[in-house]
Scaffold this motif. Structure first.
Motif, mmCIF file in Angstrom:
data_model
loop_
_atom_site.group_PDB
_atom_site.id
_atom_site.type_symbol
_atom_site.label_atom_id
_atom_site.label_comp_id
_atom_site.label_asym_id
_atom_site.label_seq_id
_atom_site.Cartn_x
_atom_site.Cartn_y
_atom_site.Cartn_z
ATOM 1 N N MET A 28 13.056 -23.067 56.892
ATOM 2 C CA MET A 28 14.316 -23.100 57.634
ATOM 3 C C MET A 28 15.520 -23.406 56.747
ATOM 4 S SD MET A 28 13.430 -24.978 61.219
ATOM 5 C CE MET A 28 15.066 -24.612 61.858
ATOM 6 N N GLN A 29 15.300 -23.843 55.528
ATOM 7 C CA GLN A 29 16.397 -24.301 54.679
ATOM 8 C C GLN A 29 17.477 -23.225 54.482
ATOM 9 O OE1 GLN A 29 15.340 -25.746 50.771
ATOM 10 N NE2 GLN A 29 17.220 -26.919 50.614
ATOM 11 N N LYS A 30 17.098 -21.992 54.199
ATOM 12 C CA LYS A 30 18.087 -20.924 53.988
ATOM 13 C C LYS A 30 18.915 -20.684 55.243
ATOM 14 C CE LYS A 30 16.048 -18.184 50.296
ATOM 15 N NZ LYS A 30 15.466 -16.900 49.918
ATOM 16 N N MET A 31 18.258 -20.688 56.399
ATOM 17 C CA MET A 31 18.971 -20.473 57.649
ATOM 18 C C MET A 31 19.955 -21.619 57.906
ATOM 19 S SD MET A 31 17.662 -20.255 61.576
ATOM 20 C CE MET A 31 17.037 -21.891 61.434
ATOM 21 N N LEU A 32 19.532 -22.843 57.600
ATOM 22 C CA LEU A 32 20.406 -23.995 57.808
ATOM 23 C C LEU A 32 21.631 -23.921 56.897
ATOM 24 C CD1 LEU A 32 17.820 -26.896 58.182
ATOM 25 C CD2 LEU A 32 19.166 -25.799 59.984
ATOM 26 N N LEU A 33 21.440 -23.449 55.686
ATOM 27 C CA LEU A 33 22.570 -23.308 54.766
ATOM 28 C C LEU A 33 23.607 -22.336 55.318
ATOM 29 C CD1 LEU A 33 20.680 -23.267 51.355
ATOM 30 C CD2 LEU A 33 22.195 -25.068 52.214
ATOM 31 N N ARG A 34 23.152 -21.264 55.964
ATOM 32 C CA ARG A 34 24.080 -20.300 56.567
ATOM 33 C C ARG A 34 24.734 -20.870 57.816
ATOM 34 N NH1 ARG A 34 19.753 -16.506 55.555
ATOM 35 N NH2 ARG A 34 19.256 -16.686 57.751
ATOM 36 N N LEU A 35 23.996 -21.685 58.558
ATOM 37 C CA LEU A 35 24.478 -22.260 59.812
ATOM 38 C C LEU A 35 25.530 -23.345 59.582
ATOM 39 C CD1 LEU A 35 23.943 -22.509 62.953
ATOM 40 C CD2 LEU A 35 22.317 -24.301 62.352
ATOM 41 N N GLU A 41 26.078 -30.268 51.912
ATOM 42 C CA GLU A 41 24.944 -30.096 50.995
ATOM 43 C C GLU A 41 23.661 -30.422 51.758
ATOM 44 O OE1 GLU A 41 23.070 -32.647 47.356
ATOM 45 O OE2 GLU A 41 25.255 -32.451 47.415
ATOM 46 N N VAL A 42 22.709 -29.508 51.741
ATOM 47 C CA VAL A 42 21.430 -29.706 52.425
ATOM 48 C C VAL A 42 20.352 -29.955 51.377
ATOM 49 C CG1 VAL A 42 19.688 -28.678 53.941
ATOM 50 C CG2 VAL A 42 22.112 -28.181 54.318
ATOM 51 N N SER A 43 19.619 -31.050 51.558
ATOM 52 C CA SER A 43 18.512 -31.329 50.646
ATOM 53 C C SER A 43 17.267 -31.673 51.462
ATOM 54 C CB SER A 43 18.855 -32.484 49.698
ATOM 55 O OG SER A 43 19.004 -33.690 50.406
ATOM 56 N N LEU A 44 16.122 -31.380 50.876
ATOM 57 C CA LEU A 44 14.839 -31.689 51.504
ATOM 58 C C LEU A 44 14.116 -32.733 50.671
ATOM 59 C CD1 LEU A 44 13.501 -28.107 52.366
ATOM 60 C CD2 LEU A 44 14.800 -29.645 53.826
ATOM 61 N N GLU A 61 11.382 -26.084 65.474
ATOM 62 C CA GLU A 61 12.515 -25.412 64.833
ATOM 63 C C GLU A 61 13.812 -25.710 65.584
ATOM 64 O OE1 GLU A 61 11.153 -21.371 64.894
ATOM 65 O OE2 GLU A 61 10.176 -21.559 62.928
ATOM 66 N N GLN A 62 13.744 -25.719 66.915
ATOM 67 C CA GLN A 62 14.926 -26.001 67.726
ATOM 68 C C GLN A 62 15.409 -27.435 67.505
ATOM 69 O OE1 GLN A 62 16.396 -23.529 69.724
ATOM 70 N NE2 GLN A 62 18.069 -24.987 69.684
ATOM 71 N N VAL A 63 14.480 -28.374 67.388
ATOM 72 C CA VAL A 63 14.844 -29.771 67.127
ATOM 73 C C VAL A 63 15.572 -29.880 65.788
ATOM 74 C CG1 VAL A 63 13.878 -32.041 66.548
ATOM 75 C CG2 VAL A 63 13.054 -30.815 68.554
ATOM 76 N N ILE A 64 15.013 -29.268 64.747
ATOM 77 C CA ILE A 64 15.632 -29.328 63.423
ATOM 78 C C ILE A 64 17.021 -28.681 63.457
ATOM 79 C CG2 ILE A 64 15.463 -28.495 61.035
ATOM 80 C CD1 ILE A 64 12.385 -28.837 61.318
ATOM 81 N N MET A 65 17.122 -27.536 64.132
ATOM 82 C CA MET A 65 18.409 -26.850 64.208
ATOM 83 C C MET A 65 19.437 -27.688 64.982
ATOM 84 S SD MET A 65 19.263 -22.895 65.185
ATOM 85 C CE MET A 65 17.551 -22.564 65.154
ATOM 86 N N GLY A 79 29.793 -33.156 53.675
ATOM 87 C CA GLY A 79 28.924 -34.293 53.403
ATOM 88 C C GLY A 79 27.554 -33.828 52.958
ATOM 89 N N LYS A 80 26.568 -34.695 53.155
ATOM 90 C CA LYS A 80 25.198 -34.402 52.741
ATOM 91 C C LYS A 80 24.265 -34.554 53.933
ATOM 92 C CE LYS A 80 25.906 -36.094 48.054
ATOM 93 N NZ LYS A 80 25.425 -36.997 47.003
ATOM 94 N N LEU A 81 23.402 -33.570 54.106
ATOM 95 C CA LEU A 81 22.364 -33.616 55.128
ATOM 96 C C LEU A 81 21.024 -33.625 54.409
ATOM 97 C CD1 LEU A 81 21.219 -33.415 58.012
ATOM 98 C CD2 LEU A 81 21.420 -30.925 57.798
ATOM 99 N N LYS A 82 20.271 -34.703 54.597
ATOM 100 C CA LYS A 82 18.948 -34.794 53.975
ATOM 101 C C LYS A 82 17.894 -34.721 55.075
ATOM 102 C CE LYS A 82 17.273 -38.719 52.258
ATOM 103 N NZ LYS A 82 16.967 -39.824 51.332
ATOM 104 N N ILE A 83 16.978 -33.786 54.926
ATOM 105 C CA ILE A 83 15.846 -33.674 55.839
ATOM 106 C C ILE A 83 14.651 -34.253 55.114
ATOM 107 C CG2 ILE A 83 14.343 -32.074 57.078
ATOM 108 C CD1 ILE A 83 16.791 -30.204 57.286
ATOM 109 N N GLN A 84 14.070 -35.269 55.717
ATOM 110 C CA GLN A 84 12.982 -36.000 55.065
ATOM 111 C C GLN A 84 11.773 -36.037 55.985
ATOM 112 O OE1 GLN A 84 14.044 -40.059 54.260
ATOM 113 N NE2 GLN A 84 12.162 -40.499 53.182
ATOM 114 N N THR A 85 10.600 -35.827 55.397
ATOM 115 C CA THR A 85 9.357 -35.989 56.146
ATOM 116 C C THR A 85 8.586 -37.149 55.550
ATOM 117 O OG1 THR A 85 8.111 -34.438 54.746
ATOM 118 C CG2 THR A 85 9.201 -33.522 56.713
#
Length: 110
Positions: A28-35, A41-44, A61-65, A79-85
């Motif tokens: 989903m990272q590429k789609m989030l960058l476009r969104l 800045e998006v980081s995982l 996917e809907q939750v993440i979006m 800003g910065k969006l970090k997605i962490q698992t």
């Protein structure tokens, strides 16, 4: 898009499957960058030891979006969006509460 609209309107039949959340977030990272705005800045930060979950892929996917869009709206100047698992274990007494086992990781238990 059709699956997401159906899921949003609660008309979609759930199809739980064994999922790797790390793979799903990476995909989903590429789609989030476009969104998101180019000022965000998006980081995982993905836990390689993360186990699989049984869930409906469209819903995850809907939750993440939704979280990403909410983050975008909260950062109008960027800003910065970090997605962490991460894996976290909850004991029965914590049921129904939000518990933070260590800084930066929140576990939700319904």
């Amino acid at each position: 898009m059709t699956k997401q609209l159906l899921a949003f309107s609660r008309q979609q039949v759930l199809t739980p499957a064994v999922l790797n959340i790390n793979t799903l977030a990476s995909d989903m990272q590429k789609m989030l960058l476009r969104l998101l705005s180019e000022d965000i800045e998006v980081s995982l930060e993905l836990d390689p030891a993360l186990g699989s979950v049984m869930a409906d892929q469209s819903q995850i996917e809907q939750v993440i979006m939704n979280l990403a869009v909410n983050a975008r709206d909260a950062m109008p100047t960027g800003g910065k969006l970090k997605i962490q698992t991460a894996t976290c274990s909850l004991t029965k007494p914590t049921r129904g509460t939000i518990r933070v086992p260590r800084p930066g990781i929140t576990c939700f238990w319904p």
